[in-house]
Design an enzyme around this catalytic site. Structure first.
Site: not given
Ligand code: NI
Length: 266
Positions: A79, A221
């Site tokens: 992400d 991430h």
């Molecule tokens: Ni996020």
């Protein structure tokens, strides 16, 4: 009529030579004018794209026809990118390990870095929607929600990448009403090692490997160094446990419906 065949032959030869020279000159003029039309910057982007494209057509091992019954599947997802230098480094790792994953991008970052966004796609990854600016959707009006989603769809498409087919709400915050407004399948996760707050690479690797099961969706991430550092070991350890690593689009292919939410493929 007395024809000097030898002389005629010479004329033909000279005409042939002239024609060849003419073709050469014409090609030279043509190619230099094409050259002039393509700027140096464009040329380097084109060179890179074709390099990535070659990679995609080779089909990484994990993009070959997949049977998650024979061999359990896991989807790695990243992400909050694209964000340099982390996203490029992460893509380098995935490419060297021949892994395709799913990226949930922030719209304004994708808009600012179309080449990097396109690289994700060309290297076999899903490029999906994680909102325009990572706002908490439970605090937004329906109009703002639609705008957040659509602007990100547009930013991805502007990078010459197919528009996203999944949405991941920032912070995972959503309600059934918000899900309806988004109009895309809501993609959550069942494994969250909280890589963004971790400082110990060993712990990060262990957390992922200990909690993954067949069909898991792992959220990590694309904008943290520790994730890049841990990724080769996470990939090796999961393969050691006989998981095949594939993008969500492949793991859940054919079963995605808007207004539904997904945590895994189980
Ligand atoms: Ni996020």
């Amino acid at each position: 009529m007395n024809i000097n065949w030898r002389k005629t032959g010479q004329v033909r030869l000279q005409l042939g030579t002239l024609l060849l020279v003419g073709l050469f000159v014409a090609y030279g003029v043509y190619s230099s004018s094409v050259e002039a039309l393509v700027s140096t910057e464009q040329k380097s982007v084109l060179a890179k794209s074709s390099e990535f494209y070659d990679f995609r057509t080779k089909l990484p091992v994990d993009l070959q026809p997949i049977d998650c019954v024979k061999k359990a599947c896991v989807a790695l997802t990243f992400d909050d990118g694209p964000e340099e230098p982390f996203t490029s480094e992460l893509l380098d790792v995935l490419r060297s390990k021949q892994v395709a994953a799913s990226f949930f991008v922030i719209g304004f970052k994708a808009a600012a870095q179309p080449t990097l966004t396109r690289r994700m796609y060309l290297e076999g990854h899903d490029v999906e929607n994680h909102s325009w600016d990572h706002a908490d959707f439970t605090k937004l009006t329906p109009e703002r929600i639609k705008e957040e989603v659509q602007k990100t769809q547009d930013a991805v498409a502007a990078a010459d990448v197919p528009a996203p087919t999944m949405f991941r709400p920032p912070y995972g915050r959503r309600t059934p009403k918000i899900r309806n407004e988004i109009g895309l399948p809501t993609m959550l996760w069942d494994v969250d090692p909280k890589d963004w707050g971790e400082t110990d690479v060993d712990k990060l690797v262990d957390k992922v490997v200990a909690t993954v099961r067949g069909g898991s969706i792992v959220v990590m991430h694309a904008n943290h160094q520790i994730t890049v550092t841990a990724m080769p070991r996470i990939i090796d350890a999961l393969r050691q446990k006989d998981y095949q690593l594939i993008p969500i689009s492949q793991m859940l292919s054919g079963s995605l419906e808007p207004n539904h939410e997904y945590f895994s493929a189980r």
